[in-house]
Design a protein around this motif. Sequence first.
Motif, PDB file in Angstrom:
ATOM      1  N   LYS A   1      30.817  21.997  34.363  1.00 51.39           N
ATOM      2  CA  LYS A   1      29.527  21.826  33.689  1.00 51.39           C
ATOM      3  C   LYS A   1      28.507  22.856  34.165  1.00 51.39           C
ATOM      4  N   ALA A   2      28.631  23.290  35.418  1.00 60.00           N
ATOM      5  CA  ALA A   2      27.693  24.265  35.963  1.00 60.00           C
ATOM      6  C   ALA A   2      27.746  25.594  35.203  1.00 60.00           C
ATOM      7  N   TYR A   3      28.924  25.923  34.625  1.00 56.38           N
ATOM      8  CA  TYR A   3      29.061  27.182  33.877  1.00 56.38           C
ATOM      9  C   TYR A   3      29.278  26.931  32.385  1.00 56.38           C
ATOM     10  N   ASP A   4      30.208  26.059  32.015  1.00 57.55           N
ATOM     11  CA  ASP A   4      30.423  25.632  30.625  1.00 57.55           C
ATOM     12  C   ASP A   4      30.508  26.834  29.680  1.00 57.55           C
ATOM     13  N   LEU A   5      31.566  27.637  29.870  1.00 58.79           N
ATOM     14  CA  LEU A   5      31.723  28.862  29.094  1.00 58.79           C
ATOM     15  C   LEU A   5      32.899  28.735  28.132  1.00 58.79           C
ATOM     16  N   PRO A   6      32.850  29.435  27.008  1.00 60.60           N
ATOM     17  CA  PRO A   6      34.000  29.434  26.107  1.00 60.60           C
ATOM     18  C   PRO A   6      35.134  30.272  26.699  1.00 60.60           C
ATOM     19  N   GLY A   7      36.291  30.163  26.088  1.00 58.92           N
ATOM     20  CA  GLY A   7      37.410  30.977  26.530  1.00 58.92           C
ATOM     21  C   GLY A   7      38.625  30.142  26.867  1.00 58.92           C
ATOM     22  N   SER A   8      39.776  30.806  26.872  1.00 55.02           N
ATOM     23  CA  SER A   8      41.036  30.156  27.196  1.00 55.02           C
ATOM     24  C   SER A   8      41.631  30.796  28.440  1.00 55.02           C
ATOM     25  N   HIS A   9      41.889  29.975  29.450  1.00 51.95           N
ATOM     26  CA  HIS A   9      42.485  30.434  30.703  1.00 51.95           C
ATOM     27  C   HIS A   9      43.627  29.468  31.029  1.00 51.95           C
ATOM     28  N   PRO A  10      44.790  29.665  30.418  1.00 56.76           N
ATOM     29  CA  PRO A  10      45.846  28.646  30.471  1.00 56.76           C
ATOM     30  C   PRO A  10      46.306  28.259  31.869  1.00 56.76           C
ATOM     31  N   ILE A  11      46.417  29.219  32.770  1.00 50.91           N
ATOM     32  CA  ILE A  11      46.958  28.890  34.094  1.00 50.91           C
ATOM     33  C   ILE A  11      45.971  28.041  34.880  1.00 50.91           C
ATOM     34  N   SER A  12      44.730  28.475  34.979  1.00 49.51           N
ATOM     35  CA  SER A  12      43.754  27.693  35.736  1.00 49.51           C
ATOM     36  C   SER A  12      43.495  26.345  35.077  1.00 49.51           C
ATOM     37  N   GLU A  13      43.608  26.280  33.749  1.00 51.86           N
ATOM     38  CA  GLU A  13      43.465  24.995  33.070  1.00 51.86           C
ATOM     39  C   GLU A  13      44.626  24.067  33.413  1.00 51.86           C
ATOM     40  N   ALA A  14      45.826  24.615  33.509  1.00 53.61           N
ATOM     41  CA  ALA A  14      46.984  23.796  33.890  1.00 53.61           C
ATOM     42  C   ALA A  14      46.848  23.286  35.322  1.00 53.61           C
ATOM     43  N   ILE A  15      46.326  24.126  36.213  1.00 51.96           N
ATOM     44  CA  ILE A  15      46.109  23.679  37.591  1.00 51.96           C
ATOM     45  C   ILE A  15      45.091  22.542  37.616  1.00 51.96           C
ATOM     46  N   GLY A  16      44.090  22.637  36.752  1.00 51.61           N
ATOM     47  CA  GLY A  16      43.111  21.555  36.658  1.00 51.61           C
ATOM     48  C   GLY A  16      43.725  20.238  36.252  1.00 51.61           C
ATOM     49  N   ARG A  17      44.832  20.283  35.501  1.00 55.37           N
ATOM     50  CA  ARG A  17      45.504  19.056  35.075  1.00 55.37           C
ATOM     51  C   ARG A  17      46.569  18.599  36.062  1.00 55.37           C
ATOM     52  N   GLU A  18      47.249  19.534  36.717  1.00 50.67           N
ATOM     53  CA  GLU A  18      48.457  19.210  37.481  1.00 50.67           C
ATOM     54  C   GLU A  18      48.382  19.537  38.967  1.00 50.67           C
ATOM     55  N   GLY A  19      47.383  20.293  39.380  1.00 47.65           N
ATOM     56  CA  GLY A  19      47.341  20.766  40.769  1.00 47.65           C
ATOM     57  C   GLY A  19      46.934  19.684  41.750  1.00 47.65           C
ATOM     58  N   LEU A  20      47.680  19.607  42.866  1.00 49.90           N
ATOM     59  CA  LEU A  20      47.389  18.591  43.884  1.00 49.90           C
ATOM     60  C   LEU A  20      47.658  19.180  45.256  1.00 49.90           C
ATOM     61  N   TRP A  21      46.730  18.915  46.173  1.00 52.97           N
ATOM     62  CA  TRP A  21      46.936  19.261  47.572  1.00 52.97           C
ATOM     63  C   TRP A  21      47.445  18.027  48.310  1.00 52.97           C
ATOM     64  N   LEU A  22      48.557  18.179  48.994  1.00 53.77           N
ATOM     65  CA  LEU A  22      49.120  17.111  49.811  1.00 53.77           C
ATOM     66  C   LEU A  22      48.508  17.157  51.211  1.00 53.77           C
ATOM     67  N   PRO A  23      48.699  16.118  52.024  1.00 54.93           N
ATOM     68  CA  PRO A  23      48.181  16.168  53.396  1.00 54.93           C
ATOM     69  C   PRO A  23      48.602  17.451  54.110  1.00 54.93           C
ATOM     70  N   SER A  24      47.634  18.122  54.725  1.00 57.87           N
ATOM     71  CA  SER A  24      47.857  19.480  55.230  1.00 57.87           C
ATOM     72  C   SER A  24      47.281  19.722  56.619  1.00 57.87           C
TER      73      SER A  24
END
Length: 369
Positions: free
Chosen positions: A324-347
């Motif tokens: 929301k801070a930027y809210d820009l148009p455009g398609s960035h498939p990889i970073s969008e996929a990370i937004g849906r599927e990316g998870l950090w495990l205990p590290s």
Amino acid sequence: MSDTDFIPQMRPLFGAAEKAELISYLDEDGFFTEFERTAAFEKAIAEFTGAKHCIVVNNGTVSLSLAALALGVGPGDEVICPNYTMIATPNSVHMLGAKPVFVDVEPDTLILHPEAVRRAITPRTRAIMLVSANGRAPSAAAGGIEAFEALARETGVALIEDAAQSLGSWYADGRHIGRAGAIGSFSFSAPKIISTGQGGALITDSDELADKLKRLKDFGRARGGTDIHDSIGFNFKFTELQACVGLAQMRQLPERIPRKKAIWQRYAEGLKGVDGVQLFDHDTRLCTPWFIDGRFERRDELATHLKQQGIGTRTMYPPIHRQKAYDLPGSHPISEAIGREGLWLPSMIQLVDAQIDRICTEIRRFYGA
């Protein structure tokens, strides 16, 4: 440790070594403002990374802003940033009145590709913020770090390395990550491999840039204790208390690096062959993972399952252009996929093998593996 103890995703490690360093300093009745301990901390970082100069500041966002300022970035300029990164990266140049220009990242490294960066360069582009995600370097297939250095020389666009997550990681040619750009930046916030609570560091081999950075962080003066100001500067100084903690943490770094690598290796072995799980790869000869990162099908359901079993996780950065801070148009498939599927495990560095095995068992159970 019991089988039911909660395992947090991350927790810093401060203990007897930090306490002893702080008590020793307090017994000296110092002023707390940066002085000899800070200089010693800077020297330790410079020696570890092989850089000629190190300048520490109060946090790792300010460090990026000062790097950009020292390289001439100002209002109206454009700075290329990855669309997958902590939001501090673009915010650091937004604060200067410059415009972050977002470029998607490579699927295997989550790092910019030099040709994608080239296509985004315009006459207003002043700098490239190259983020070495989780200690990884640009892939050999993309030309490695050398491709970015060549692009910077060809175009005259400054290369800044946001190496916030990369202390303890090296390029294939033996240089520490952060040494290829005109300036490299590190963070010492709580989750990093070493921490001073908050803090950042800038490294460079340029005497001229080092002098600019020192002045920018300290009111524009050549040294403390004088009120002669030859240039505009600000107050982003460190403290001796942070430096005390940092010195103790740096002494532990040689032990933390192999343990971080071993943690990743045990996860990789424990989750091998699980459908729906893709840990990001690391060349542990060179890379020291900061977090254990991966893509997971039904990510949110998995996170809920793990939480119910007393295991903490954290979702990876969402795509910046959709924030929301930027809210820009455009398609960035990889970073969008990370937004849906990316998870950090205990590290956290305190993880023991039995805890990693417990986490892997629960993940395997979730996926029926």
